[in-house]
Design an enzyme around this catalytic site. Structure first.
Site, PDB file in Angstrom:
ATOM      1  N   ASP B  25      11.973  11.079 -49.324  1.00  0.00           N
ATOM      2  CA  ASP B  25      12.775   9.963 -48.593  1.00  0.00           C
ATOM      3  C   ASP B  25      13.119   9.099 -49.550  1.00  0.00           C
ATOM      4  O   ASP B  25      12.232   8.318 -50.044  1.00  0.00           O
ATOM      5  CB  ASP B  25      12.040   9.647 -47.455  1.00  0.00           C
ATOM      6  CG  ASP B  25      12.501   8.462 -46.479  1.00  0.00           C
ATOM      7  OD1 ASP B  25      13.733   7.828 -47.182  1.00  0.00           O
ATOM      8  OD2 ASP B  25      11.864   7.948 -45.757  1.00  0.00           O
ATOM      9  N   LYS B  87      20.164   1.672 -53.177  1.00  0.00           N
ATOM     10  CA  LYS B  87      20.747   2.557 -52.289  1.00  0.00           C
ATOM     11  C   LYS B  87      22.172   1.957 -51.702  1.00  0.00           C
ATOM     12  O   LYS B  87      22.919   2.669 -51.380  1.00  0.00           O
ATOM     13  CB  LYS B  87      19.606   2.921 -51.230  1.00  0.00           C
ATOM     14  CG  LYS B  87      20.175   3.982 -50.209  1.00  0.00           C
ATOM     15  CD  LYS B  87      18.888   4.695 -49.456  1.00  0.00           C
ATOM     16  CE  LYS B  87      19.572   5.478 -48.375  1.00  0.00           C
ATOM     17  NZ  LYS B  87      18.219   6.068 -47.486  1.00  0.00           N
ATOM     18  N   GLU B 183      18.528  11.641 -42.528  1.00  0.00           N
ATOM     19  CA  GLU B 183      17.187  10.887 -41.997  1.00  0.00           C
ATOM     20  C   GLU B 183      16.886  11.372 -40.537  1.00  0.00           C
ATOM     21  O   GLU B 183      15.538  11.663 -40.312  1.00  0.00           O
ATOM     22  CB  GLU B 183      17.218   9.490 -42.682  1.00  0.00           C
ATOM     23  CG  GLU B 183      17.160   9.677 -44.127  1.00  0.00           C
ATOM     24  CD  GLU B 183      17.553   8.098 -44.637  1.00  0.00           C
ATOM     25  OE1 GLU B 183      17.896   7.186 -43.875  1.00  0.00           O
ATOM     26  OE2 GLU B 183      17.698   7.829 -46.004  1.00  0.00           O
ATOM     27  N   ASP B 205      17.191   4.948 -36.015  1.00  0.00           N
ATOM     28  CA  ASP B 205      16.662   4.862 -37.277  1.00  0.00           C
ATOM     29  C   ASP B 205      17.043   3.534 -38.082  1.00  0.00           C
ATOM     30  O   ASP B 205      18.129   3.567 -38.490  1.00  0.00           O
ATOM     31  CB  ASP B 205      16.951   6.089 -38.060  1.00  0.00           C
ATOM     32  CG  ASP B 205      16.349   6.012 -39.544  1.00  0.00           C
ATOM     33  OD1 ASP B 205      15.620   5.058 -39.939  1.00  0.00           O
ATOM     34  OD2 ASP B 205      16.681   7.275 -40.353  1.00  0.00           O
TER      35      ASP B 205
END
Lengths: 185, 620
Positions: B25, B87, B183, B205
């Site tokens: 992850d 990210k 994800e 999420d």
């Protein structure tokens, strides 16, 4: 041995070609084919097998989406009979349906300019009901015509299919209008 | 050749040999790695017992790099050289990000931002690869062996450029990417298999920097994504930022230098976390000019400051529900994923919207990695008790630029992957021999409002009158959600076939150059790497064909089998040579020799799957 890639969508899923499909069987057979063909099953396989998997999984997705949606399914059934439901040379619609279309379009524009999301949602429900009625009609027309095969020109079934495609389009436009209104809130 | 072992098609040749595969992850704030051991998915800890690795990279003097907690300690001290939340920059250009509040020196190259550090100009891909390398090393130490590969998770709402950047980062870290996995889908796998759930589930999420919502239908090990939506620039970081702005305003501070900005952002994050279980948080710190900040933030104030951020997640949620054609009565469960869903106001809002208590029984920080590890284990070919199949979708529509700067959609959002669509083009001038095609991604009507993915020219079109040429361009999106484009002219007998790779990915040379620069040794040179990769590819195909023959050689004639075996022996010899071109030719030859066999195997397995109680329906 003939490849799966040359089968028509009904053959691919092992189903007889008709409008009133058993959707549960379509879904379970789609899943069975994906279980065998999905690229996830071929991560460690040879490039040839990867390519085959990619092709069959892509075809199965396309076929499933086509047969799952009633308007696309009707269009596809007609196409198998050599009839193009939406052709540029073939745009005539019954007058009453044209009037109905204009009313829906107007209702859509009014609700959009009034920023009335609940009116748009009511319109969505109305379209859903219209679509249900047409689907019942299409089931009778198309499946009967398919049984008769050579002795029919599929005129009524083609008309009903075009109406259904039109309703799908209005439905999508209403959704888009709701989305745009929500974005400006 | 070794003694043949018989196993299930697609499974390992040696069923007792567990292949080492990991799930990673790669998060905005924290990253982690997990693996399946003895049938259970576990997060792997570092030597201090921490599972979470802060996604922070610090470039030190003399070329050293530190990642994680040590780097995190440097973020206030050495902000220019300590990259946090990288990210957010993956596959993004300068115009996409608000650089005003960030302590970095940005430049741009190839459409992606770059950051000037003391170790030179670094791309987000390189910075992310440092995080991935750290996790890879951790996994290799913990598992004690060579990894077959990794499943790396990405936000479902990542576009093609962001996915490609993630895959490039993994390649740079020397990781074989088995699959990029969304994800929320990974979280659903972890939940679904633990709870043996059936029905329709919403995965909400909210991570450090990204928000995803996916709606999945679960039945008998098949996870079918019905719709996904989100915001790839909304997450816990934005909540910190609201507090940060409130501090500046309340303490009447002037705009700050990088050092103070970092310090205040850290304090803001601490306050946010504290408020999860307390009604007020104390924020106190000493700034570089000697000014002392001492404030109390109440949870009511915090909720008010961030109310519209929470509301912002509901619009994508509604879109996904509409795309899936569902109402809230259809939803069997709502799963909360991502550290930011710990905030009580987020849980409350979602509970009110879906009229049910969301599921929070798995650790929202770990669940994505745990799911990725389960999928990695299956993809690597380790036999699992559960039959697991993930059917995911493309999150954003793909389109082409047409007249007047408008987009024409070719592949619609939420199409199940893999998907391919062909579009025909023609020339609009007599004798036209080239045309330019512009591929974009997004839902908006104007090309300028969508993300530009690739711009390419088709050349060598035979000279004809306007409208006579037929150029068929095929768009393919694979199971990683990555696009490739090919084109051919179909009206003449001459078929020009062009494969187009989107322009923002790293080329082979760029990867080599970066590797060279980082290792600074002769071994990393292009030739040696190409040879090593060719040998790995040769080994992989030999193993795959060995397994296939062991299981299914009954499907082909003895002569066909002998032809395949001859190519196998040839490749087995060539692969020990130093000539990577020859090895690739050998792979191609073996590949070609197995085409009919592969088709027969696929047909047989599909027929087997459809056989049984469905037979009476087949009236073909």
């Amino acid at each position: 041995m003939s490849s799966n890639l040359h089968l028509n969508y009904f053959e691919l899923f092992g189903l007889s070609p008709k409008f009133n499909l058993e959707l549960a069987k379509l879904e379970s057979n789609f899943r069975k084919i994906q279980s065998e063909s999905h690229p996830d099953r071929f991560v460690t396989a040879s490039p040839t097998e990867k390519l085959q998997s990619m092709q069959l999984a892509t075809l199965a997705n396309e076929a499933y989406q086509t047969l799952k949606n009633p308007a696309n399914r009707a269009k596809y059934l007609l196409a198998l009979q050599g009839i193009e439901a939406i052709a540029e040379t073939n745009t005539a619609m019954p007058l009453d349906f044209l009037m109905q279309q204009m009313e829906w379009r107007e209702a859509l524009e009014d609700a959009t300019s009034a920023k009335d999301i609940s009116a748009l949602e009511n319109l969505l429900r109305e379209m859903q009901q219209e679509a249900k009625l047409l689907q019942t009609e299409l089931g009778l027309l198309l499946d009967q015509d398919l049984l008769l095969n050579k002795n029919t020109d599929y005129t009524s079934a083609t008309d009903a299919t075009r109406k259904l495609i039109f309703i799908d389009k209005v439905y999508a436009d209403i959704n888009k209008a709701i989305e745009q209104l929500e974005a400006t809130l | 050749m070794a003694l043949l072992q018989i196993s299930e098609p697609g499974m390992s040749a040696a069923p007792h040999q567990h292949k080492l595969a990991i799930g990673i992850d790669l998060g905005t704030t924290n990253s982690l790695v997990a693996t399946v051991r003895s049938g259970l998915s576990h997060a792997l800890n570092d030597e201090h017992g921490h599972a979470l690795l802060p996604s922070v990279v610090h470039y030190l003097e003399h070329g050293a790099v530190e990642v994680g907690f040590n780097a995190q300690k440097q973020q206030n001290i050495d902000p220019h050289n300590t990259i946090v939340s990288v990210k957010r920059f993956m596959g993004r250009g300068l115009k996409d990000i608000d650089v005003s509040q960030l302590p970095y020196r940005f430049t741009e190259a190839g459409g992606m931002v770059q950051i000037e550090t003391r170790a030179g100009i670094k791309s987000p891909v390189e910075i992310s690869s440092e995080i991935l390398k750290t996790l890879k090393t951790r996994a290799e130490l913990a598992l004690g062996g060579e990894l077959v590969g990794a499943v790396i998770t990405v936000p479902a709402y990542f576009d093609d450029a962001q996915r490609q950047a993630t895959k490039d980062a993994a390649r740079l870290a020397g990781i074989n990417v088995l699959r990029l996995l969304n994800e929320p889908t990974a979280a659903a796998v972890a939940y679904g298999l633990d709870n043996a759930s059936q029905g329709v589930y919403v995965i909400y999420d909210l991570g450090g920097g990204t928000f995803d919502v996916s709606i999945l239908k679960l039945s008998k090990g098949v996870f079918e994504v019905l719709a996904t939506n989100g915001d790839s620039a909304l997450g816990g970081d934005d909540f910190d930022h609201r507090i940060f702005c409130w501090i500046l305003e309340t303490a009447k501070l002037s705009p700050r230098k990088a050092h103070d900005t970092r310090l205040l952002l850290s304090k803001a994050r601490e306050a946010k976390e504290w408020l999860t279980e307390h009604s007020e948080a104390n924020i106190s710190c000493l700034l570089s000019d000697g000014e002392f900040v001492n404030l109390i933030l109440s949870s009511d104030k915090f909720i008010a400051l961030t109310a519209n951020l929470v509301q912002k997640t509901l619009s994508p949620t509604r879109k996904a529900m509409r795309d899936a054609g569902l109402t809230i009565e259809d939803i069997n469960g709502v799963v909360m994923v991502g550290g930011a869903t710990r905030m009580p106001q987020v849980r409350k809002t979602i509970e009110e919207y879906f009229k049910q208590t969301p599921l929070t029984n798995l650790d929202p920080d770990k669940v994505v990695a745990l799911g990725a590890a389960i999928q990695a284990n299956v993809l690597a070919g380790n036999k699992s008790d559960e039959d697991l199949l993930l059917l995911d979708v493309i999150p954003l529509s793909l389109g082409l630029e047409t007249y007047g700067g408008l987009t024409e959609k070719v592949i619609h959002r939420n199409s199940t992957l893999p998907v391919a669509r062909a579009q025909e083009f023609t020339t609009y001038k007599d004798g036209q021999t080239a045309m330019s095609i512009h591929v974009v991604q997004g839902e908006r009507e104007l090309v300028s409002d969508c993300r530009s993915l690739a711009r390419f020219e088709l050349r060598g079109i035979p000279s004809m009158v306007a409208g006579a040429a037929r150029i068929r361009v095929t768009f393919t999106v694979d199971a990683d959600g990555l696009l490739s484009v090919s084109a051919r002219e179909t009206s003449t007998n001459v078929e020009a076939h062009i494969a187009v790779k989107p322009s923002y990915g790293l080329s082979e040379d760029e990867i080599t150059n970066i590797l060279k620069a980082s290792f600074n040794c002769a071994e990393a040179d292009k030739k040696a790497r190409m040879l090593a990769e060719a040998r790995v590819a040769a080994g992989a195909i030999l193993e795959a064909v060995t397994v296939a023959l062991a299981t299914d050689s009954a499907l082909i004639s003895v002569a066909e089998k002998q032809a395949i075996e001859a190519e196998m022996q040839r490749l087995d010899l060539i692969k020990e040579s130093q000539d990577d071109d020859a090895i690739h030719k050998g792979i191609e030859a073996l590949n070609h020799a197995t085409e009919a066999f592969a088709a027969a195997r696929m047909n047989a397995s599909v027929s087997r799957a459809l056989a049984g109680k469905n037979l009476e329906d087949i009236k073909l």
